[in-house]
Each structure stands twice: as structure tokens, then as C-alpha cells.
Enzyme design. Structure first.
Site, short mmCIF file in Angstrom:
data_model
loop_
_atom_site.label_atom_id
_atom_site.label_comp_id
_atom_site.label_asym_id
_atom_site.label_seq_id
_atom_site.Cartn_x
_atom_site.Cartn_y
_atom_site.Cartn_z
N GLU A 193 -10.08 -22.30 -28.58
CA GLU A 193 -11.44 -22.64 -28.15
C GLU A 193 -12.01 -23.77 -29.00
O GLU A 193 -11.74 -23.84 -30.19
CB GLU A 193 -12.35 -21.41 -28.27
CG GLU A 193 -11.94 -20.32 -27.32
CD GLU A 193 -12.70 -19.02 -27.53
OE1 GLU A 193 -13.90 -19.09 -27.84
OE2 GLU A 193 -12.09 -17.97 -27.39
N ARG A 240 -1.54 -10.84 -14.52
CA ARG A 240 -2.87 -10.22 -14.44
C ARG A 240 -3.13 -9.66 -13.04
O ARG A 240 -3.92 -8.73 -12.88
CB ARG A 240 -3.95 -11.23 -14.86
CG ARG A 240 -3.85 -11.54 -16.35
CD ARG A 240 -4.97 -12.42 -16.86
NE ARG A 240 -4.58 -13.05 -18.13
CZ ARG A 240 -5.38 -13.70 -18.93
NH1 ARG A 240 -6.66 -13.84 -18.64
NH2 ARG A 240 -4.94 -14.25 -20.06
N1 DCP Z 1 -4.82 -13.24 -28.82
C1 DCP Z 1 -4.25 -12.32 -29.67
N2 DCP Z 1 -4.81 -11.09 -29.82
C2 DCP Z 1 -5.90 -10.76 -29.12
C3 DCP Z 1 -6.51 -11.70 -28.25
C4 DCP Z 1 -5.93 -12.94 -28.11
O1 DCP Z 1 -3.23 -12.62 -30.30
N3 DCP Z 1 -6.44 -9.57 -29.29
C5 DCP Z 1 -4.19 -14.56 -28.69
C6 DCP Z 1 -3.41 -14.66 -27.41
C7 DCP Z 1 -4.20 -15.54 -26.53
C8 DCP Z 1 -4.99 -16.39 -27.50
O2 DCP Z 1 -5.18 -15.56 -28.63
O3 DCP Z 1 -3.37 -16.33 -25.70
C9 DCP Z 1 -6.32 -16.84 -26.95
O4 DCP Z 1 -7.16 -15.72 -26.64
P1 DCP Z 1 -8.05 -15.66 -25.35
O5 DCP Z 1 -8.95 -14.49 -25.50
O6 DCP Z 1 -8.66 -16.97 -25.05
O7 DCP Z 1 -7.03 -15.27 -24.21
P2 DCP Z 1 -6.09 -16.16 -23.34
O8 DCP Z 1 -6.25 -17.60 -23.63
O9 DCP Z 1 -4.72 -15.63 -23.48
O10 DCP Z 1 -6.56 -15.84 -21.88
P3 DCP Z 1 -7.82 -16.38 -21.09
O11 DCP Z 1 -7.27 -17.09 -19.91
O12 DCP Z 1 -8.55 -15.14 -20.69
O13 DCP Z 1 -8.62 -17.24 -21.99
MG MG Z 2 -10.17 -17.86 -26.28
#
Ligand code: DCP
Ligand code: MG
Ligand code: MG
Length: 607
Positions: free
Chosen positions: A121, A65
Site C-alpha cells: 500500500e 476467492r
Molecule cells: N499478508 C500476510 N498476512 C496477513 C495479511 C496479508 O502475510 N494476515 C500479506 C499477503 C498479502 C499482502 O500481505 O498478499 C497484502 O495484504 P492485503 O491485505 O492487501 O491483501 P492482498 O493484497 O493479498 O489482497 P487484496 O486484493 O484484498 O488487497
Molecule cells: Mg494491503
């Protein structure tokens, strides 16, 4: 001040009936899929890592990121901004789902309602836990753990600041435990409602937490640039709002309710208005088992039957793993297709489902499995449903195939089963709630989320092809269908433990359980074969037993604690004063005449 010193007039510190009465924690795992991969291969931690599904980077670690990699970036674009981005395929969700379930299970330790949202979550309602903690907390020394959104100008008279301080400490404990036991860093949001807890959660990402007091809800919400940031506002509502020039949350706060009512139903208008002001009274609902378990695979186009069969075979293999993990026996199968309408250049889904025989599945040592012959049977059913959805005399173009088991035969070890109350080794299953994860991912394989536009037809003819599930068999050891407690058994239908469909293997298992549970719970020294009605020895055991205050030594405390309060009381009074107990009589007496709430009803064999 110590809360124990307060008299009832100063009980404002625990006024959980106020508008700010609840304390909710929202926990989100940092870069979830990427962390699962980094836990598997720790050397990835120091590299920019992206998780790829089809041609999209669905998430990335925080190292990536730094280069500007964003969620849902095209792979080509991501490689432009970060040429040394390491990409891992994340289309197989199995390990992500397993990690997700472990986190959910771990959060059950706080004995508070936990609602799982998507993969990474969870909401936890710690209102009651805080009430307990307040009994032994010196509230004068309390501080917020982690960040506070904004300093308060004064203390709120209802005591919400105190409660949220304790909630912030609980959130910290939870995050620490997730890190210690499972290795994941997380973020948490703490607030008096779900909306604010979720929205405040990412304020200090990654690996940190933020608390917001109720009085700052309006000002915090006004910082959100798009109405779409509010979780329950979907794309359609956003479109309508934008078309009326309501773009930011601040716009929504300012528009009058009367204007909103012109474009939305009255209820919806009020809800939108409340949300914009940071108000939300939706409860945290303990997550239960999914209603269906499914997988989908999307692709550009498939137009040949043999290819479709291959796709279904692969899906079925993976789906059966999920079924094994879930532990229930499916009795209904749904096939979904997304057909490409070449003329309209659009796609739409269609589904067809049918009953399947539970005898296709077997249970070995508590694990659901399917023989090769069973898998062939399932494939025959799948292809039969497929043939009904597609006119094979004409060309077809599919962009998605899906499979889902949509109904299950509840097993005797389900949440509302009495077995949970009696069996030491099975009680853990009562919290094994695996949720149907509707990931936000638009592509790849996932637990099925049926699109609102899809249509499902239940295929009755197929139900006849496959023998329909056997007629309910009575499980004889439970003499009466009785209410355990209002909380444990939500609906009367769940009480019909005796009417559950069981195949012969399960019935064998149930009778084993019956003997074991009877042994352990009532007749510790009696022979398993001995009828409980002849259990004066057992009664003496109960009367004489006890090296603890209230429970006899042979009583499993966990099992006892899981019993509804009224049954605990009944048992306690019986142990205290066995001569007054109506238990022995209850056992030999006709069932209908026994005390309505007597636990003994569960132990009496059916005549
Ligand atoms: N995910 C996905 N497609 C998306 C968004 C998310 O497959 N459009 C999957 C990948 C992420 C997981 O869901 O790892 C959880 O989504 P989050 O939005 O919580 O994103 P992250 O946990 O990856 O990052 P953050 O640190 O911002 O919570
Ligand atoms: Mg999430
Ligand atoms: Mg996350």
C-alpha cells in the site's frame, strides 16, 4: 470554465486551505503475494492459487476467492472449500519485498510525497500536483475516473470536487503505469484525507478505483460494521470500546465526546470521534529508509544450542542480502529471542544488542558485502549475545529467533548528501528509500517489528570485544557544514556530512567522487588534480557556457533542478552576469567570509 480565466475572487476553486484542501490517493495491490507468483508463472493465473505461510493461507488469487478462500484461513480449511487449490510457499518474502520497493519507486515519478504502508500500500499526496495541473486544465469538462461513492447534491464551494476529479485521473494514470511497467493490477481510493482514501479503496475490488467527496464521509463511515475497521484503532482500543457497547462506527459517531472522555484521554477521545466522522488530518509523510533491517523466524520450539545456531546462520544469510539491497553499512546488531515460559504457557521476547565494527563489511563497486571471515565474526557476536540471553546451564525453549541491524553508518550517497546534488549517476540513490516493512503476517520471516512487550538491552561489553566504529574522520572536501534547504535536510544533525563515519575504503571512494564531481560540476576542462582555488578557467567556462536559456551546456539539468531554490537562483544570476558574481572571489577568499548561502562553499578544499 477554464481555471485560467478566473480572477482571484473566484479562486475558491483552488482553496487548498479549506478543510477539504488535500487530495490523497491510496493504492493497494490486488492479492499481492499471489500476483507476484502469477507474474513469475503466468500459467497460475487460471488456477485457484493460495499463498501459504506455515499452516495458514495468507492470501489467494481472485480465482481462489470465488470458492470462498479467505485471507488467513487454515490450510486444512482452505483445502476443504477448494480441494484443487494450488498452494505455494510464501515464507521467503524477498521477491515480495523487491516488488513492493519497485512499486514505491515508480510512484516517485509523480514528484509528490509517497508514504509506504506495509508491503502493498502507498498513500500519495497529490495536492500540489493538482494545483499545477489546474493551471492548464479546462475544469468544465472534468469527470471522475472510476467509481464515485455517491453523487453530490451540489458543488462544494472550496473546489474539492474539481480537485478530487483530477486526483481520480492521476490515480488512474498511476495504476495504469504500475500495470504497464510492472504488471500488477491495483485498487485505488481517492479522498481528501488518508483515512477515507484507504477505507474507500477496496470498495470495487479488484482492479478498480473509487473516489469519495468529503460530504459523504460521515455516511460512508456509518456503514462500517466494526470500529476495528478504522485503521488506527487497535485491538486494545477496540476492546475498551466494545466493553462500553460501542461496536460499530455508527455507535462511535453517536456516543458523546464526554462519555468517550471517561474511558480515554481527552486527545484520544477527540481523535476517535473525528475518525468515526471520517475526519483525519494526518499528513502523508514521505517514506524514508528503515531505522532497522531485521528478520525473524518463528517455530514451535527449539531447545538445543546447535539448532539455534543453524537458525541464526540461515537468518544471517538472508539478512545480508537485505543489507546489500539497502546499501548502508550496519554498525549495530540486535539478537531477539522469544522464550516459552513452560510454567505460564506464555512467551515473551528479549533482545540484546551491541555495536559492530563497520570493517566487517566491505564495499565493492558500491555494493555492501561481507567476506566469509566477516560472516564468521558476525556469527561469533550473535552467539555471544545469545549466550547472554540464555542461561545454558538450564533447559530452554525458544519459539522465535530474530536478527536485526539497528544502526547504520550513513554513506556519502545518502539523501541529504551533497554528492546527490553533484553526481549524475548517484542522484537516483536519493530516492532509493527502502522501508522497513512491518507485514501483518504473524508468522514466518519478515522485516522485524519489535513487539511492544519486548525488551532490548544494549550490550556494552560486546562493543568492546568488537572494536567500536572508528572516530569520525573529516571529509576534507566539504569545507563547511551548511544547510542545503529546509526540506532537503530536515535536522541539523544530517548536515554533518563531514562528520560521518567512514572507513578507509569509503574515504577512497569519497575522494574519487570529489574529483569527479569537481570535474563535472565546476572544472569541466581542468585537470582533476588541479586545485579548485586556481580555477579561473573554470569560471570562464561557466560564464561562457550555455546553449539553453539559463544553464550552461555542461550542467546536468537534473542535478541543477535538485538544488535548493536559493542555490539555483544564485547560479542563474551568476551565469547571467558573471562579472558581478562573487564566485571567483568566494573561492579564493577565507571560507568564513563568503556569502552564507554560496554554493561555492561546497567546492572549496579545506585548508
Ligand atoms: N499478508 C500476510 N498476512 C496477513 C495479511 C496479508 O502475510 N494476515 C500479506 C499477503 C498479502 C499482502 O500481505 O498478499 C497484502 O495484504 P492485503 O491485505 O492487501 O491483501 P492482498 O493484497 O493479498 O489482497 P487484496 O486484493 O484484498 O488487497
Ligand atoms: Mg494491503
Ligand atoms: Mg492488497
Amino acid at each position: 470554465m477554464d481555471v485560467r480565466d478566473m480572477d482571484s475572487s473566484s479562486s475558491t476553486f483552488t482553496d487548498i486551505t479549506s478543510d477539504h484542501g488535500k487530495s490523497i490517493i491510496h493504492i493497494d495491490i490486488d492479492c499481492f503475494y499471489a500476483q507476484v507468483e502469477m507474474l513469475r508463472k503466468p500459467e497460475l493465473r487460471s488456477e485457484p492459487l493460495g499463498i501459504q505461510q506455515k499452516n495458514i493461507v495468507v492470501t489467494s488469487n481472485y480465482e481462489a476467492r470465488k470458492y470462498g478462500i479467505k485471507k488467513c484461513m487454515l490450510v486444512t480449511e482452505a483445502l476443504k472449500v477448494c480441494p484443487n487449490l494450488k498452494l505455494l510457499n510464501g515464507e521467503d518474502l524477498h521477491d515480495y519485498r523487491a516488488a513492493s520497493n519497485k512499486i514505491f519507486l515508480l510512484l516517485q515519478n509523480w514528484k509528490s510525497p509517497v508514504e509506504k504502508l506495509g508491503m502493498d500500500e502507498n498513500f500519495i499526496d497529490v495536492t500540489n500536483l493538482i494545483q499545477e495541473k489546474l493551471k492548464s486544465t479546462n475544469i468544465g469538462n472534468l469527470t471522475i475516473t472510476g467509481h464515485l461513492y455517491s453523487e453530490p447534491s451540489m458543488d462544494c464551494p472550496c473546489g474539492c470536487h474539481t480537485r478530487l476529479k483530477i486526483a481520480s485521473q492521476i490515480a488512474n494514470e498511476m495504476r495504469q503505469k504500475i500495470l504497464d511497467d510492472l504488471g500488477f493490477t491495483t485498487c485505488a481510493g481517492v479522498a481528501h484525507n488518508k483515512l477515507l482514501s484507504k477505507l474507500i479503496c477496496p470498495l470495487h475490488k479488484p482492479n478498480d478505483q473509487t473516489t469519495i467527496y468529503p460530504e459523504h464521509g460521515v455516511s460512508f463511515m456509518s456503514t462500517l460494521e466494526s470500529v476495528r475497521s478504522i485503521p488506527s484503532i487497535g485491538s486494545k482500543t477496540t476492546e475498551t470500546l466494545i466493553s462500553h457497547n460501542i461496536i460499530s462506527v455508527s455507535d462511535l459517531q453517536q456516543v458523546s465526546l464526554d462519555v468517550l472522555k471517561k474511558h480515554f484521554s481527552s486527545d484520544m477521545a477527540v481523535r476517535l470521534k473525528n475518525l468515526s466522522l471520517g475526519e483525519d488530518n494526518t499528513p502523508v509523510k514521505q517514506t524514508g529508509r528503515p531505522q532497522s533491517i531485521g528478520l525473524e523466524d518463528s517455530f514451535k520450539t527449539v531447545s538445543v544450542k546447535s539448532e539455534v545456531e543453524e537458525k541464526f546462520t540461515a537468518l544471517l544469510q538472508r539478512l545480508l542480502i537485505l543489507v546489500r539491497e539497502d546499501g548502508r553499512i550496519p554498525v549495530s546488531l540486535r539478537v531477539t529471542l522469544r522464550k516459552k515460559d513452560v510454567k505460564r504457557l506464555s512467551s515473551h521476547r528479549e533482545s540484546r544488542q551491541c555495536q559492530i565494527s563497520p570493517s566487517i563489511f566491505t564495499i565493492n563497486s558500491g555494493t555492501v558485502s561481507v567476506t566469509e571471515a566477516g560472516q564468521e565474526k558476525l556469527m561469533t557476536i550473535i552467539m555471544r549475545l545469545f549466550n547472554k540471553l540464555i542461561d545454558l546451564s538450564k533447559p530452554f525453549h525458544l519459539t522465535l529467533v530474530g536478527l536485526a541491524f539497528t544502526k547504520f553508518q550513513e554513506r556519502m550517497t545518502g539523501r541529504s548528501s551533497i554528492v546527490n546534488y553533484l553526481m549524475n549517476d548517484l542522484s537516483v540513490q536519493s530516492v532509493l528509500n527502502i522501508q522497513s516493512d512491518c507485514d501483518t503476517s504473524a508468522s514466518s520471516m519478515d522485516y522485524s517489528a519489535v513487539s511492544p512487550s519486548s525488551s532490548t538491552t544494549t550490550d556494552l561489553s560486546d562493543a568492546e570485544v568488537e572494536p567500536s566504529p572508528k572516530k569520525p574522520k573529516k571529509v576534507t572536501w566539504i569545507a563547511k557544514r551548511r544547510c542545503l534547504s529546509r526540506e532537503d535536510v530536515a535536522s541539523p544533525s544530517k548536515l554533518k556530512v563531514g562528520e560521518l563515519r567512514l572507513n578507509s575504503k569509503e574515504l577512497e571512494k569519497v575522494s574519487e567522487l570529489r574529483l569527479n564531481s569537481r570535474d563535472r560540476s565546476l572544472t569541466p576542462r581542468a585537470s582533476p588534480a588541479k586545485d579548485v582555488s586556481d580555477n579561473s578557467d573554470a569560471m570562464r567556462d561557466i560564464a561562457e557556457g550555455g546553449n539553453c536559456d539559463e544553464c550552461p551546456s555542461y550542467v546536468d539539468k537534473e542535478v541543477f533542478n535538485a538544488l535548493p531554490e536559493e542555490m539555483q537562483q544564485e547560479l542563474k544570476s551568476m551565469w547571467k552576469n558573471p562579472s558581478n558574481s562573487d564566485m571567483p572571489r568566494a573561492i579564493t577568499r577565507n571560507m568564513n567570509k563568503t556569502k552564507p548561502n554560496s554554493i561555492m562553499k561546497y567546492f572549496v578544499p579545506q585548508k
